[in-house]
Write a protein that holds these residues in place. Structure first.
Motif, PDB file in Angstrom:
ATOM      1  N   GLU A   1       0.827  -1.205   0.000  1.00  0.00           N
ATOM      2  CA  GLU A   1       0.000   0.000   0.000  1.00  0.00           C
ATOM      3  C   GLU A   1       0.865   1.260   0.000  1.00  0.00           C
ATOM      4  OE1 GLU A   1      -3.363   2.108   2.833  1.00  0.00           O
ATOM      5  OE2 GLU A   1      -3.021  -0.052   3.002  1.00  0.00           O
ATOM      6  N   ARG A   2       0.459   2.219  -0.811  1.00  0.00           N
ATOM      7  CA  ARG A   2       1.186   3.489  -0.906  1.00  0.00           C
ATOM      8  C   ARG A   2       1.031   4.248   0.400  1.00  0.00           C
ATOM      9  NH1 ARG A   2       3.179   6.013  -5.436  1.00  0.00           N
ATOM     10  NH2 ARG A   2       3.579   8.229  -5.162  1.00  0.00           N
ATOM     11  N   ASP A   3       2.139   4.823   0.874  1.00  0.00           N
ATOM     12  CA  ASP A   3       2.167   5.540   2.142  1.00  0.00           C
ATOM     13  C   ASP A   3       3.223   6.625   2.044  1.00  0.00           C
ATOM     14  OD1 ASP A   3       1.671   6.170   4.795  1.00  0.00           O
ATOM     15  OD2 ASP A   3       2.756   4.453   5.616  1.00  0.00           O
ATOM     16  N   SER A   4       3.202   7.575   2.944  1.00  0.00           N
ATOM     17  CA  SER A   4       4.231   8.612   2.990  1.00  0.00           C
ATOM     18  C   SER A   4       5.412   8.085   3.794  1.00  0.00           C
ATOM     19  CB  SER A   4       3.694   9.881   3.648  1.00  0.00           C
ATOM     20  OG  SER A   4       2.674  10.436   2.851  1.00  0.00           O
ATOM     21  N   ILE A   5       6.562   8.002   3.127  1.00  0.00           N
ATOM     22  CA  ILE A   5       7.771   7.494   3.772  1.00  0.00           C
ATOM     23  C   ILE A   5       8.940   8.409   3.433  1.00  0.00           C
ATOM     24  CG2 ILE A   5       7.015   5.081   3.786  1.00  0.00           C
ATOM     25  CD1 ILE A   5       8.892   4.627   1.341  1.00  0.00           C
ATOM     26  N   TYR A   6       9.974   8.315   4.244  1.00  0.00           N
ATOM     27  CA  TYR A   6      11.244   8.952   3.914  1.00  0.00           C
ATOM     28  C   TYR A   6      12.344   8.068   4.467  1.00  0.00           C
ATOM     29  CZ  TYR A   6      11.630  10.760   8.723  1.00  0.00           C
ATOM     30  OH  TYR A   6      11.723  10.878  10.081  1.00  0.00           O
ATOM     31  N   GLY A   7      13.553   8.258   3.955  1.00  0.00           N
ATOM     32  CA  GLY A   7      14.668   7.431   4.401  1.00  0.00           C
ATOM     33  C   GLY A   7      15.917   7.793   3.621  1.00  0.00           C
ATOM     34  N   ARG A   8      16.798   6.828   3.496  1.00  0.00           N
ATOM     35  CA  ARG A   8      18.075   7.053   2.822  1.00  0.00           C
ATOM     36  C   ARG A   8      18.178   6.140   1.609  1.00  0.00           C
ATOM     37  NH1 ARG A   8      18.340   6.810   7.864  1.00  0.00           N
ATOM     38  NH2 ARG A   8      18.966   4.642   7.967  1.00  0.00           N
ATOM     39  N   ALA A   9      18.852   6.665   0.574  1.00  0.00           N
ATOM     40  CA  ALA A   9      19.082   5.879  -0.634  1.00  0.00           C
ATOM     41  C   ALA A   9      20.453   6.247  -1.189  1.00  0.00           C
ATOM     42  CB  ALA A   9      17.991   6.152  -1.662  1.00  0.00           C
ATOM     43  N   SER A  10      21.124   5.264  -1.744  1.00  0.00           N
ATOM     44  CA  SER A  10      22.425   5.521  -2.369  1.00  0.00           C
ATOM     45  C   SER A  10      22.202   6.231  -3.700  1.00  0.00           C
ATOM     46  CB  SER A  10      23.170   4.208  -2.593  1.00  0.00           C
ATOM     47  OG  SER A  10      22.532   3.467  -3.631  1.00  0.00           O
ATOM     48  N   ALA A  11      23.280   6.773  -4.246  1.00  0.00           N
ATOM     49  CA  ALA A  11      23.191   7.440  -5.545  1.00  0.00           C
ATOM     50  C   ALA A  11      22.708   6.460  -6.614  1.00  0.00           C
ATOM     51  CB  ALA A  11      24.547   8.026  -5.920  1.00  0.00           C
ATOM     52  N   ASP A  12      23.174   5.215  -6.574  1.00  0.00           N
ATOM     53  CA  ASP A  12      22.733   4.214  -7.547  1.00  0.00           C
ATOM     54  C   ASP A  12      21.248   3.910  -7.388  1.00  0.00           C
ATOM     55  OD1 ASP A  12      25.225   3.983  -8.719  1.00  0.00           O
ATOM     56  OD2 ASP A  12      25.822   2.248  -7.509  1.00  0.00           O
ATOM     57  N   GLU A  13      20.779   3.813  -6.140  1.00  0.00           N
ATOM     58  CA  GLU A  13      19.355   3.549  -5.906  1.00  0.00           C
ATOM     59  C   GLU A  13      18.497   4.704  -6.403  1.00  0.00           C
ATOM     60  OE1 GLU A  13      19.408   0.739  -1.906  1.00  0.00           O
ATOM     61  OE2 GLU A  13      19.753   2.901  -1.675  1.00  0.00           O
ATOM     62  N   VAL A  14      18.932   5.928  -6.148  1.00  0.00           N
ATOM     63  CA  VAL A  14      18.198   7.116  -6.595  1.00  0.00           C
ATOM     64  C   VAL A  14      18.113   7.124  -8.122  1.00  0.00           C
ATOM     65  CG1 VAL A  14      18.330   9.637  -6.763  1.00  0.00           C
ATOM     66  CG2 VAL A  14      18.663   8.513  -4.555  1.00  0.00           C
ATOM     67  N   ARG A  15      19.241   6.860  -8.778  1.00  0.00           N
ATOM     68  CA  ARG A  15      19.281   6.833 -10.240  1.00  0.00           C
ATOM     69  C   ARG A  15      18.326   5.766 -10.782  1.00  0.00           C
ATOM     70  NH1 ARG A  15      24.176   5.567 -10.635  1.00  0.00           N
ATOM     71  NH2 ARG A  15      24.965   7.643 -10.230  1.00  0.00           N
ATOM     72  N   SER A  16      18.349   4.586 -10.183  1.00  0.00           N
ATOM     73  CA  SER A  16      17.498   3.489 -10.633  1.00  0.00           C
ATOM     74  C   SER A  16      16.016   3.814 -10.442  1.00  0.00           C
ATOM     75  CB  SER A  16      17.869   2.211  -9.876  1.00  0.00           C
ATOM     76  OG  SER A  16      17.022   1.152 -10.247  1.00  0.00           O
ATOM     77  N   LEU A  17      15.670   4.390  -9.303  1.00  0.00           N
ATOM     78  CA  LEU A  17      14.273   4.769  -9.065  1.00  0.00           C
ATOM     79  C   LEU A  17      13.810   5.778 -10.113  1.00  0.00           C
ATOM     80  CD1 LEU A  17      14.219   5.161  -5.162  1.00  0.00           C
ATOM     81  CD2 LEU A  17      13.093   3.373  -6.502  1.00  0.00           C
ATOM     82  N   ALA A  18      14.630   6.782 -10.380  1.00  0.00           N
ATOM     83  CA  ALA A  18      14.274   7.812 -11.364  1.00  0.00           C
ATOM     84  C   ALA A  18      14.117   7.200 -12.754  1.00  0.00           C
ATOM     85  CB  ALA A  18      15.327   8.915 -11.374  1.00  0.00           C
ATOM     86  N   GLU A  19      15.034   6.320 -13.141  1.00  0.00           N
ATOM     87  CA  GLU A  19      14.963   5.670 -14.460  1.00  0.00           C
ATOM     88  C   GLU A  19      13.703   4.831 -14.611  1.00  0.00           C
ATOM     89  OE1 GLU A  19      18.621   3.494 -14.668  1.00  0.00           O
ATOM     90  OE2 GLU A  19      19.802   5.268 -15.191  1.00  0.00           O
ATOM     91  N   ASP A  20      13.229   4.259 -13.492  1.00  0.00           N
ATOM     92  CA  ASP A  20      12.041   3.412 -13.529  1.00  0.00           C
ATOM     93  C   ASP A  20      10.745   4.195 -13.340  1.00  0.00           C
ATOM     94  OD1 ASP A  20      13.723   1.289 -13.942  1.00  0.00           O
ATOM     95  OD2 ASP A  20      13.648   0.573 -11.869  1.00  0.00           O
ATOM     96  N   GLY A  21      10.842   5.519 -13.237  1.00  0.00           N
ATOM     97  CA  GLY A  21       9.642   6.353 -13.131  1.00  0.00           C
ATOM     98  C   GLY A  21       9.018   6.396 -11.750  1.00  0.00           C
TER      99      GLY A  21
END
Length: 145
Positions: free
Chosen positions: A111-131
């Motif tokens: 389920e979609r929820d409001s979250i925050y946390g930490r991500a590596s540069a590679d993880e951030v790049r991958s998330l952005a590439e996947d939309g």
């Protein structure tokens, strides 16, 4: 800010900047430091030479970039602080699981929820590439800086 030369268990060396030595120790104890090359969380300080500057090394006329914030910039700084406080007050801190959880929410696995946390540069790049839609949190604003 304190600059440390860091090393992972695979002997990869990289730089780290911390507000204080206690901040480094807290992040290390909390398993928050990761090697940008291999992702290892077994991080320690590498041997580094101190940066000692002698008075004769720097001419008296040396200059530094400085700024005096106007009202507009102070308002922007206040907005950034308010955004960060709002998110951290109303969202769940998922720490280093942020990328995995954001991806699972994006794909409808949880389920979609409001979250925050930490991500590596590679993880951030991958998330952005996947939309995957996410936003970087504004940095913590230090009033004395």
């Amino acid at each position: 800010m304190i600059h440390y030369s860091l090393r992972c268990e695979a002997e990869h060396e990289f730089d780290g900047w911390f507000r204080s030595s206690a901040d480094y120790e807290d992040q290390r104890a909390g398993d928050l430091l990761t090697c940008p090359l291999c992702g290892s969380r077994d991080i320690s300080k590498a041997l580094m030479a101190p940066a000692v500057q002698l008075a004769e090394d720097k001419p008296a006329s040396a200059t530094h970039d400085v700024a005096l914030l106007g009202e507009r910039e102070r308002k922007i700084r206040e907005m950034m602080r308010n955004i960060r406080e709002e998110v951290t007050r109303n969202a769940r801190d998922v720490g280093p699981q942020f990328a995995d959880m954001a991806r699972q929410m994006h794909e409808g696995e949880i389920e979609r929820d409001s979250i925050y946390g930490r991500a590596s540069a590679d993880e951030v790049r991958s998330l952005a590439e996947d939309g995957v839609e996410f936003y970087p949190l504004p940095p913590i604003v230090d009033e004395t800086n």
